[in-house]
Write a protein that holds these residues in place. Structure first.
Motif, PDB file in Angstrom:
ATOM      1  N   VAL A 130       0.870  -1.172   0.000  1.00  0.00           N
ATOM      2  CA  VAL A 130       0.000   0.000   0.000  1.00  0.00           C
ATOM      3  C   VAL A 130       0.911   1.227   0.000  1.00  0.00           C
ATOM      4  CG1 VAL A 130      -1.686   1.352   1.309  1.00  0.00           C
ATOM      5  CG2 VAL A 130      -1.906  -1.142   1.193  1.00  0.00           C
ATOM      6  N   ILE A 131       0.648   2.156  -0.907  1.00  0.00           N
ATOM      7  CA  ILE A 131       1.448   3.370  -1.025  1.00  0.00           C
ATOM      8  C   ILE A 131       0.750   4.493  -0.253  1.00  0.00           C
ATOM      9  CG2 ILE A 131       2.478   5.039  -2.604  1.00  0.00           C
ATOM     10  CD1 ILE A 131       2.246   2.843  -4.793  1.00  0.00           C
ATOM     11  N   ILE A 132       1.537   5.247   0.518  1.00  0.00           N
ATOM     12  CA  ILE A 132       1.001   6.321   1.358  1.00  0.00           C
ATOM     13  C   ILE A 132       1.656   7.650   0.984  1.00  0.00           C
ATOM     14  CG2 ILE A 132       0.756   7.180   3.719  1.00  0.00           C
ATOM     15  CD1 ILE A 132      -0.701   4.522   3.271  1.00  0.00           C
ATOM     16  N   ASP A 133       0.815   8.683   0.868  1.00  0.00           N
ATOM     17  CA  ASP A 133       1.327  10.049   0.722  1.00  0.00           C
ATOM     18  C   ASP A 133       0.457  10.968   1.569  1.00  0.00           C
ATOM     19  OD1 ASP A 133       3.068  12.031  -0.050  1.00  0.00           O
ATOM     20  OD2 ASP A 133       2.542  11.976  -2.172  1.00  0.00           O
ATOM     21  N   ASP A 134       0.965  12.147   1.830  1.00  0.00           N
ATOM     22  CA  ASP A 134       0.197  13.075   2.663  1.00  0.00           C
ATOM     23  C   ASP A 134      -0.946  13.700   1.901  1.00  0.00           C
ATOM     24  OD1 ASP A 134       2.047  14.655   1.119  1.00  0.00           O
ATOM     25  OD2 ASP A 134       1.689  16.326   2.472  1.00  0.00           O
ATOM     26  N   ILE A 156       0.582  -3.958  -6.024  1.00  0.00           N
ATOM     27  CA  ILE A 156       0.037  -2.749  -5.417  1.00  0.00           C
ATOM     28  C   ILE A 156      -1.446  -3.000  -5.143  1.00  0.00           C
ATOM     29  CG2 ILE A 156      -0.254  -0.249  -5.592  1.00  0.00           C
ATOM     30  CD1 ILE A 156       2.682  -1.303  -5.739  1.00  0.00           C
ATOM     31  N   ILE A 157      -1.784  -3.149  -3.867  1.00  0.00           N
ATOM     32  CA  ILE A 157      -3.162  -3.485  -3.492  1.00  0.00           C
ATOM     33  C   ILE A 157      -3.982  -2.257  -3.111  1.00  0.00           C
ATOM     34  CG2 ILE A 157      -2.655  -5.857  -2.853  1.00  0.00           C
ATOM     35  CD1 ILE A 157      -2.546  -4.875   0.085  1.00  0.00           C
ATOM     36  N   GLY A 158      -3.336  -1.113  -3.013  1.00  0.00           N
ATOM     37  CA  GLY A 158      -4.057   0.102  -2.676  1.00  0.00           C
ATOM     38  C   GLY A 158      -3.119   1.257  -2.429  1.00  0.00           C
ATOM     39  N   ALA A 159      -3.730   2.413  -2.265  1.00  0.00           N
ATOM     40  CA  ALA A 159      -3.001   3.639  -1.949  1.00  0.00           C
ATOM     41  C   ALA A 159      -3.862   4.439  -0.982  1.00  0.00           C
ATOM     42  CB  ALA A 159      -2.733   4.445  -3.221  1.00  0.00           C
ATOM     43  N   ALA A 160      -3.213   5.282  -0.204  1.00  0.00           N
ATOM     44  CA  ALA A 160      -3.938   6.123   0.741  1.00  0.00           C
ATOM     45  C   ALA A 160      -3.258   7.472   0.848  1.00  0.00           C
ATOM     46  CB  ALA A 160      -4.011   5.454   2.117  1.00  0.00           C
ATOM     47  N   ALA A 161      -4.091   8.473   1.069  1.00  0.00           N
ATOM     48  CA  ALA A 161      -3.604   9.824   1.277  1.00  0.00           C
ATOM     49  C   ALA A 161      -4.280  10.378   2.524  1.00  0.00           C
ATOM     50  CB  ALA A 161      -3.927  10.707   0.075  1.00  0.00           C
ATOM     51  N   LEU A 162      -3.517  11.097   3.302  1.00  0.00           N
ATOM     52  CA  LEU A 162      -4.102  11.767   4.452  1.00  0.00           C
ATOM     53  C   LEU A 162      -5.143  12.777   3.964  1.00  0.00           C
ATOM     54  CD1 LEU A 162      -4.139  12.228   7.495  1.00  0.00           C
ATOM     55  CD2 LEU A 162      -2.262  13.847   7.202  1.00  0.00           C
TER      56      LEU A 162
END
Length: 186
Positions: A130-134, A156-162
């Motif tokens: 899972v890729i994370i960015d602000d 890549i099963i997902g991504a998330a952003a704050l």
């Protein structure tokens, strides 16, 4: 006593407006850009705990092996998420910041060009990432990170952003499930 959520079940309070902890700064880093400054959120213990719990709650079901944080503010969210979810963390960095052999990709930003790197041996083929960015704005950085990690054989099963700025339609460039803890529509 803190109002922070119970970190074992990742179920954060839903009645807290985290937007009131985020400061906006006009014309930063360039003229015409409205910068969403998360430093004001980070320094409030309760707000930061709630934001972290919302992120963990949003991605826990994906069961990642690794959390990939995008330099530099993505590291801030990625590290506690990896700890909370019991998985490893890797760093996606700017040129010259990682030792050893790296794999890179160049990409366009809304106000220029950039390049990101990952260590060549950071991911075993097939690992669930899972890729994370602000912040998700136009989607260029997150899209580049997905392409870069796929070059390594990552799943890549997902991504998330704050924070997600929905009006900039960055989500449309992302071909994996995406979670955003805070959204702005303006």
């Amino acid at each position: 006593m803190s109002n922070a959520p119970n970190q074992t079940d990742f179920t954060p309070p839903t009645n807290i407006d985290l937007k009131k902890y985020i400061r906006t700064i006009p014309n930063y880093p360039h003229e015409g850009i409205l910068f969403y400054d998360i430093s004001t959120l980070l320094r409030n213990a309760d707000a930061w705990q709630i934001a972290s719990a919302r992120m963990a709650h949003g991605i826990a079901a994906w069961q990642p092996d690794l959390i990939a944080g995008i330099e530099s503010r993505g590291f801030v969210s990625a590290s506690p998420l990896a700890t909370a979810l019991g998985c490893g963390m890797i760093m996606i960095r700017k040129p010259g910041k990682l030792p050893g052999k790296t794999i890179s990709i160049d990409y366009d930003l809304e106000y220029g060009q950039n390049c990101i790197h990952i260590q060549e041996d950071a991911i075993k083929p097939g690992q669930r990432v899972v890729i994370i960015d602000d912040l998700l704005a136009t989607g260029g950085t997150l899209q580049a990170a997905i392409k870069l990690l796929r070059k390594t054989g990552a799943n890549i099963i997902g991504a998330a952003a704050l924070i997600e700025l929905k009006n900039l339609k960055g989500r449309e460039k992302i071909d994996v499930p995406l979670f955003s803890a805070i959204t702005y529509n303006e």
